[in-house]
Design a protein around this motif. Structure first.
Motif, PDB file in Angstrom:
ATOM      1  N   VAL A  66       0.820  -1.208   0.000  1.00 41.17           N
ATOM      2  CA  VAL A  66       0.000   0.000   0.000  1.00 41.17           C
ATOM      3  C   VAL A  66       0.853   1.256   0.000  1.00 41.17           C
ATOM      4  N   GLY A  67       1.980   1.209   0.688  1.00 38.82           N
ATOM      5  CA  GLY A  67       2.875   2.357   0.684  1.00 38.82           C
ATOM      6  C   GLY A  67       2.464   3.488   1.592  1.00 38.82           C
ATOM      7  N   LEU A  68       1.677   3.180   2.634  1.00 36.36           N
ATOM      8  CA  LEU A  68       1.276   4.169   3.634  1.00 36.36           C
ATOM      9  C   LEU A  68       0.586   5.387   3.015  1.00 36.36           C
ATOM     10  N   GLN A  69      -0.324   5.158   2.102  1.00 31.83           N
ATOM     11  CA  GLN A  69      -1.091   6.269   1.543  1.00 31.83           C
ATOM     12  C   GLN A  69      -1.827   6.999   2.664  1.00 31.83           C
ATOM     13  N   ASN A  70      -1.642   8.321   2.726  1.00 34.55           N
ATOM     14  CA  ASN A  70      -2.326   9.135   3.730  1.00 34.55           C
ATOM     15  C   ASN A  70      -2.247  10.598   3.328  1.00 34.55           C
ATOM     16  N   PRO A  71      -3.099  11.454   3.922  1.00 29.60           N
ATOM     17  CA  PRO A  71      -3.166  12.853   3.482  1.00 29.60           C
ATOM     18  C   PRO A  71      -2.111  13.758   4.078  1.00 29.60           C
ATOM     19  N   GLY A  72      -1.257  13.234   4.944  1.00 26.77           N
ATOM     20  CA  GLY A  72      -0.291  14.069   5.644  1.00 26.77           C
ATOM     21  C   GLY A  72      -0.884  14.626   6.926  1.00 26.77           C
ATOM     22  N   LEU A  73      -0.014  15.083   7.813  1.00 25.74           N
ATOM     23  CA  LEU A  73      -0.439  15.471   9.152  1.00 25.74           C
ATOM     24  C   LEU A  73      -1.408  16.647   9.155  1.00 25.74           C
ATOM     25  N   ASP A  74      -1.130  17.696   8.393  1.00 28.74           N
ATOM     26  CA  ASP A  74      -1.975  18.888   8.434  1.00 28.74           C
ATOM     27  C   ASP A  74      -3.426  18.564   8.082  1.00 28.74           C
ATOM     28  N   ARG A  75      -3.616  17.868   6.994  1.00 26.16           N
ATOM     29  CA  ARG A  75      -4.986  17.553   6.569  1.00 26.16           C
ATOM     30  C   ARG A  75      -5.643  16.575   7.534  1.00 26.16           C
ATOM     31  N   PHE A  76      -4.878  15.612   8.038  1.00 19.71           N
ATOM     32  CA  PHE A  76      -5.434  14.672   9.003  1.00 19.71           C
ATOM     33  C   PHE A  76      -5.967  15.406  10.231  1.00 19.71           C
ATOM     34  N   LEU A  77      -5.170  16.326  10.764  1.00 22.36           N
ATOM     35  CA  LEU A  77      -5.589  17.050  11.960  1.00 22.36           C
ATOM     36  C   LEU A  77      -6.771  17.974  11.683  1.00 22.36           C
ATOM     37  N   ALA A  78      -6.876  18.452  10.450  1.00 19.91           N
ATOM     38  CA  ALA A  78      -7.945  19.390  10.115  1.00 19.91           C
ATOM     39  C   ALA A  78      -9.262  18.692   9.790  1.00 19.91           C
ATOM     40  N   THR A  79      -9.201  17.459   9.272  1.00 22.34           N
ATOM     41  CA  THR A  79     -10.426  16.824   8.776  1.00 22.34           C
ATOM     42  C   THR A  79     -10.716  15.465   9.423  1.00 22.34           C
ATOM     43  N   GLU A  80      -9.792  14.532   9.349  1.00 21.90           N
ATOM     44  CA  GLU A  80     -10.085  13.168   9.787  1.00 21.90           C
ATOM     45  C   GLU A  80     -10.201  13.049  11.303  1.00 21.90           C
ATOM     46  N   LEU A  81      -9.263  13.630  12.044  1.00 18.47           N
ATOM     47  CA  LEU A  81      -9.304  13.507  13.498  1.00 18.47           C
ATOM     48  C   LEU A  81     -10.553  14.158  14.096  1.00 18.47           C
ATOM     49  N   PRO A  82     -10.906  15.392  13.719  1.00 17.23           N
ATOM     50  CA  PRO A  82     -12.119  15.979  14.304  1.00 17.23           C
ATOM     51  C   PRO A  82     -13.373  15.146  14.029  1.00 17.23           C
ATOM     52  N   TRP A  83     -13.480  14.569  12.848  1.00 10.95           N
ATOM     53  CA  TRP A  83     -14.646  13.736  12.531  1.00 10.95           C
ATOM     54  C   TRP A  83     -14.697  12.519  13.445  1.00 10.95           C
ATOM     55  N   LEU A  84     -13.562  11.864  13.655  1.00 13.93           N
ATOM     56  CA  LEU A  84     -13.518  10.691  14.525  1.00 13.93           C
ATOM     57  C   LEU A  84     -13.908  11.055  15.956  1.00 13.93           C
ATOM     58  N   VAL A  85     -13.422  12.184  16.427  1.00 10.37           N
ATOM     59  CA  VAL A  85     -13.752  12.612  17.791  1.00 10.37           C
ATOM     60  C   VAL A  85     -15.250  12.874  17.920  1.00 10.37           C
ATOM     61  N   ARG A  86     -15.854  13.457  16.892  1.00  6.38           N
ATOM     62  CA  ARG A  86     -17.297  13.722  16.935  1.00  6.38           C
ATOM     63  C   ARG A  86     -18.112  12.437  16.986  1.00  6.38           C
ATOM     64  N   GLN A  87     -17.551  11.334  16.482  1.00  4.12           N
ATOM     65  CA  GLN A  87     -18.267  10.053  16.526  1.00  4.12           C
ATOM     66  C   GLN A  87     -18.196   9.402  17.907  1.00  4.12           C
ATOM     67  N   GLY A  88     -17.416   9.977  18.798  1.00 10.57           N
ATOM     68  CA  GLY A  88     -17.237   9.390  20.118  1.00 10.57           C
ATOM     69  C   GLY A  88     -16.182   8.310  20.158  1.00 10.57           C
ATOM     70  N   ALA A  89     -15.381   8.176  19.085  1.00 11.48           N
ATOM     71  CA  ALA A  89     -14.342   7.151  19.038  1.00 11.48           C
ATOM     72  C   ALA A  89     -13.177   7.517  19.946  1.00 11.48           C
TER      73      ALA A  89
END
Length: 287
Positions: A66-89
């Motif tokens: 797979v090669g560790l496909q990911n959006p990079g730290l800035d985008r992760f912190l701006a989009t993916e992490l807040p969404w996960l927190v809102r789900q109660g995860a």
């Protein structure tokens, strides 16, 4: 035992990279019902990942590159992490870097972000040089680098955020690695990861799935006997509630579900429900 041991999530969570962004897995069950959601491995800068095909099925499991496909730290912190927190995860963020300095920066910025339950440092990529990552495998010089990585991450993380190190399932060396990482400040280990392999076209890849289960379980047992105060999360070929019980009985405080999710996306919720109903393993996430 580290004061953070009781904060390590459990008893059942997905493995890094096997739950997508969380949105994909949420279609099959409530993320807050899991011990934790482990993110795909995040790097400082975006990565497009490996060339196709990335996943090939074999009789013993999955070959993947797979090669560790990911959006990079800035985008992760701006989009993916807040969404996960809102789900109660309860969010465990997996990180990997190209240097000790990069690991420290990743740990610092992730640790300052609201809603992070733990940080998991990926020290077990099957072929780090192929993906431009810091080499932290044996021999001894690389093992020393791994302890520097953990030490630098521990310094940058808030004291109440558990720091996990993900190691390759190597029964011969895993205990020696654990001693060094414990001294560097790790709060728990995740064992193990995929093993180095070749894709059918000769590219560098990795093997994961059922073939790894007995090896990963042996590593868990070795660690539980040698370093009983260091919490261990068993990962590698866990595909059923029975597998999870076997890993927990070997001494793990929790398990991660990886390859099984690619075959059955309900697997982690199904196994979590099965383990949650067994009071033998109601440990509150700590030994």
């Amino acid at each position: 035992m580290s004061a953070n041991a009781a904060r390590i999530p459990g008893p059942v969570m997905n493995a890094a990279g096997c739950g997508g962004t969380g949105r994909e897995l949420a279609a099959y069950g409530d993320l807050s019902a899991l011990g934790a959601f482990v993110t795909r491995t995040i790097t400082l800068t975006p990565r497009t990942g490996g060339s196709m095909p990335r996943v090939v099925e074999t009789p013993s499991g999955l070959l993947h590159a797979v090669g560790l496909q990911n959006p990079g730290l800035d985008r992760f912190l701006a989009t993916e992490l807040p969404w996960l927190v809102r789900q109660g995860a309860r969010v465990v963020v997996s990180i990997a870097g190209e240097s000790v300095v990069e690991h420290a920066e990743l740990a610092r910025r992730v640790g300052q972000s609201p809603g992070v339950a733990a940080v998991e440092v990926d020290l077990a990529e099957p072929d780090p040089p192929a993906w431009g990552l810091l080499e932290t495998r044996e021999p001894i010089a690389s093992a020393l680098v791994a302890t520097r990585v953990i030490s630098s991450c521990r310094r940058e993380l808030p004291r109440d955020v558990p720091l996990l190190a993900k190691l390759r399932p190597d029964p011969v060396r895993v205990v020696d690695q654990a001693y060094g990482l414990l001294e560097a400040g790790v709060d728990g280990l995740v064992v193990g990861h995929a093993l180095p392999a070749l894709m059918p076209d000769g590219r560098s890849g990795a093997l994961s799935g059922p073939a790894l289960f007995p090896v990963a379980r042996r590593c868990v047992a070795e660690l539980a006997a040698a370093v009983p105060d260091l919490p261990v999360i068993g990962c590698g070929g866990v595909g059923s509630t029975a597998d999870a019980h076997a890993m927990l009985d070997a001494g793990a405080v929790a398990v991660q579900i990886g390859t099984a999710l690619l075959h059955d996306p309900t697997a982690v919720h199904r196994i979590a429900a099965g383990v949650g109903g067994d009071r033998r393993h109601d440990t509150g996430g700590a030994r």
